[in-house]
Scaffold this motif. Structure first.
Motif, PDB file in Angstrom:
ATOM      1  N   ARG A 196       3.640  -3.820   9.500  1.00  0.00           N
ATOM      2  CA  ARG A 196       2.918  -3.646   8.244  1.00  0.00           C
ATOM      3  C   ARG A 196       3.445  -2.420   7.527  1.00  0.00           C
ATOM      4  O   ARG A 196       3.688  -1.387   8.136  1.00  0.00           O
ATOM      5  N   LEU A 197       3.631  -2.554   6.240  1.00  0.00           N
ATOM      6  CA  LEU A 197       4.046  -1.419   5.431  1.00  0.00           C
ATOM      7  C   LEU A 197       2.858  -0.501   5.189  1.00  0.00           C
ATOM      8  O   LEU A 197       1.721  -0.966   5.079  1.00  0.00           O
ATOM      9  N   PRO A 198       3.102   0.817   5.106  1.00  0.00           N
ATOM     10  CA  PRO A 198       2.007   1.732   4.778  1.00  0.00           C
ATOM     11  C   PRO A 198       1.413   1.358   3.421  1.00  0.00           C
ATOM     12  O   PRO A 198       2.121   0.877   2.528  1.00  0.00           O
ATOM     13  N   PRO A 199       0.101   1.581   3.223  1.00  0.00           N
ATOM     14  CA  PRO A 199      -0.547   1.195   1.958  1.00  0.00           C
ATOM     15  C   PRO A 199       0.126   1.800   0.734  1.00  0.00           C
ATOM     16  O   PRO A 199       0.201   1.159  -0.302  1.00  0.00           O
ATOM     17  N   ILE A 200       0.641   3.013   0.837  1.00  0.00           N
ATOM     18  CA  ILE A 200       1.263   3.646  -0.333  1.00  0.00           C
ATOM     19  C   ILE A 200       2.533   2.898  -0.737  1.00  0.00           C
ATOM     20  O   ILE A 200       2.841   2.780  -1.917  1.00  0.00           O
ATOM     21  N   VAL A 201       3.263   2.338   0.232  1.00  0.00           N
ATOM     22  CA  VAL A 201       4.466   1.569  -0.088  1.00  0.00           C
ATOM     23  C   VAL A 201       4.074   0.265  -0.763  1.00  0.00           C
ATOM     24  O   VAL A 201       4.698  -0.150  -1.742  1.00  0.00           O
ATOM     25  N   VAL A 202       3.024  -0.378  -0.273  1.00  0.00           N
ATOM     26  CA  VAL A 202       2.548  -1.613  -0.898  1.00  0.00           C
ATOM     27  C   VAL A 202       2.133  -1.323  -2.338  1.00  0.00           C
ATOM     28  O   VAL A 202       2.481  -2.065  -3.258  1.00  0.00           O
ATOM     29  N   ASN A 203       1.397  -0.211  -2.549  1.00  0.00           N
ATOM     30  CA  ASN A 203       0.985   0.160  -3.897  1.00  0.00           C
ATOM     31  C   ASN A 203       2.198   0.478  -4.770  1.00  0.00           C
ATOM     32  O   ASN A 203       2.242   0.109  -5.931  1.00  0.00           O
TER      33      ASN A 203
ATOM     34  N   LEU B 125       6.687  11.993   1.398  1.00  0.00           N
ATOM     35  CA  LEU B 125       6.279  12.461   0.070  1.00  0.00           C
ATOM     36  C   LEU B 125       5.231  11.540  -0.543  1.00  0.00           C
ATOM     37  O   LEU B 125       4.273  11.999  -1.155  1.00  0.00           O
ATOM     38  N   LEU B 126       5.414  10.244  -0.367  1.00  0.00           N
ATOM     39  CA  LEU B 126       4.442   9.283  -0.903  1.00  0.00           C
ATOM     40  C   LEU B 126       3.073   9.442  -0.236  1.00  0.00           C
ATOM     41  O   LEU B 126       2.040   9.348  -0.904  1.00  0.00           O
ATOM     42  N   ASN B 127       3.078   9.705   1.060  1.00  0.00           N
ATOM     43  CA  ASN B 127       1.807   9.914   1.760  1.00  0.00           C
ATOM     44  C   ASN B 127       1.097  11.165   1.250  1.00  0.00           C
ATOM     45  O   ASN B 127      -0.126  11.178   1.096  1.00  0.00           O
ATOM     46  N   GLN B 128       1.858  12.218   0.970  1.00  0.00           N
ATOM     47  CA  GLN B 128       1.273  13.426   0.392  1.00  0.00           C
ATOM     48  C   GLN B 128       0.685  13.125  -0.981  1.00  0.00           C
ATOM     49  O   GLN B 128      -0.396  13.603  -1.327  1.00  0.00           O
ATOM     50  N   ALA B 129       1.394  12.322  -1.754  1.00  0.00           N
ATOM     51  CA  ALA B 129       0.904  11.942  -3.081  1.00  0.00           C
ATOM     52  C   ALA B 129      -0.380  11.137  -2.959  1.00  0.00           C
ATOM     53  O   ALA B 129      -1.316  11.322  -3.740  1.00  0.00           O
ATOM     54  N   GLU B 130      -0.431  10.256  -1.974  1.00  0.00           N
ATOM     55  CA  GLU B 130      -1.635   9.451  -1.761  1.00  0.00           C
ATOM     56  C   GLU B 130      -2.824  10.347  -1.428  1.00  0.00           C
ATOM     57  O   GLU B 130      -3.926  10.145  -1.930  1.00  0.00           O
ATOM     58  N   GLU B 131      -2.604  11.349  -0.591  1.00  0.00           N
ATOM     59  CA  GLU B 131      -3.687  12.264  -0.218  1.00  0.00           C
ATOM     60  C   GLU B 131      -4.233  13.006  -1.429  1.00  0.00           C
ATOM     61  O   GLU B 131      -5.430  13.210  -1.560  1.00  0.00           O
ATOM     62  N   GLU B 132      -3.334  13.418  -2.331  1.00  0.00           N
ATOM     63  CA  GLU B 132      -3.772  14.199  -3.488  1.00  0.00           C
ATOM     64  C   GLU B 132      -4.277  13.336  -4.632  1.00  0.00           C
ATOM     65  O   GLU B 132      -5.264  13.662  -5.280  1.00  0.00           O
ATOM     66  N   PHE B 133      -3.601  12.223  -4.905  1.00  0.00           N
ATOM     67  CA  PHE B 133      -3.898  11.424  -6.092  1.00  0.00           C
ATOM     68  C   PHE B 133      -4.550  10.083  -5.786  1.00  0.00           C
ATOM     69  O   PHE B 133      -5.011   9.404  -6.693  1.00  0.00           O
ATOM     70  N   GLY B 134      -4.542   9.646  -4.552  1.00  0.00           N
ATOM     71  CA  GLY B 134      -5.028   8.308  -4.244  1.00  0.00           C
ATOM     72  C   GLY B 134      -4.074   7.287  -4.847  1.00  0.00           C
ATOM     73  O   GLY B 134      -2.888   7.546  -4.997  1.00  0.00           O
ATOM     74  N   PHE B 135      -4.618   6.146  -5.223  1.00  0.00           N
ATOM     75  CA  PHE B 135      -3.772   5.104  -5.801  1.00  0.00           C
ATOM     76  C   PHE B 135      -3.863   5.059  -7.314  1.00  0.00           C
ATOM     77  O   PHE B 135      -3.330   4.170  -7.941  1.00  0.00           O
ATOM     78  N   ASN B 136      -4.555   6.008  -7.915  1.00  0.00           N
ATOM     79  CA  ASN B 136      -4.672   6.052  -9.368  1.00  0.00           C
ATOM     80  C   ASN B 136      -3.523   6.891  -9.922  1.00  0.00           C
ATOM     81  O   ASN B 136      -3.468   8.090  -9.707  1.00  0.00           O
TER      82      ASN B 136
END
Length: 94
Positions: free
Chosen positions: A4-11, A57-68
């Motif tokens: 499974r791809l991490p959720p941030i990659v799917v987004n 880097l994408l995971n860090q972005a997800e932590e700070e910004f979520g998916f918005n």
């Protein structure tokens, strides 16, 4: 056996599909915004999304910004120099 791809990659892939309709982003690339305060737009190859360093880097972005992502592309809250260094190393691998 699959994985499974991490959720941030799917987004990120969903954002990519939305951006493909825009003529300013070439096929096979994605627009991202980089910076801690002032965001600068970069166009990068989609292949970067699979590299472990970029996923961090994408995971860090997800932590700070979520998916918005209000700017219409992925937003990565890192120093621009850090991103440029990573992007240069990834370009050298391709």
């Amino acid at each position: 056996m699959g994985f499974r791809l991490p959720p941030i990659v799917v987004n990120a892939k969903q954002v990519l599909k939305a951006q493909q309709a825009q003529s300013s982003v070439p096929k096979g690339h994605i627009a991202i915004y980089v910076g801690e305060v002032e965001r600068k737009r970069y166009i990068i190859p989609v292949s970067f999304l699979n590299h472990p360093s970029f996923v961090d880097l994408l995971n860090q972005a997800e932590e700070e910004f979520g998916f918005n992502h209000p700017m219409g592309g992925l937003t990565i809250p890192c120093k621009e120099d850090t991103f440029i260094d990573l992007a240069s190393r990834l370009h050298a691998l391709t």
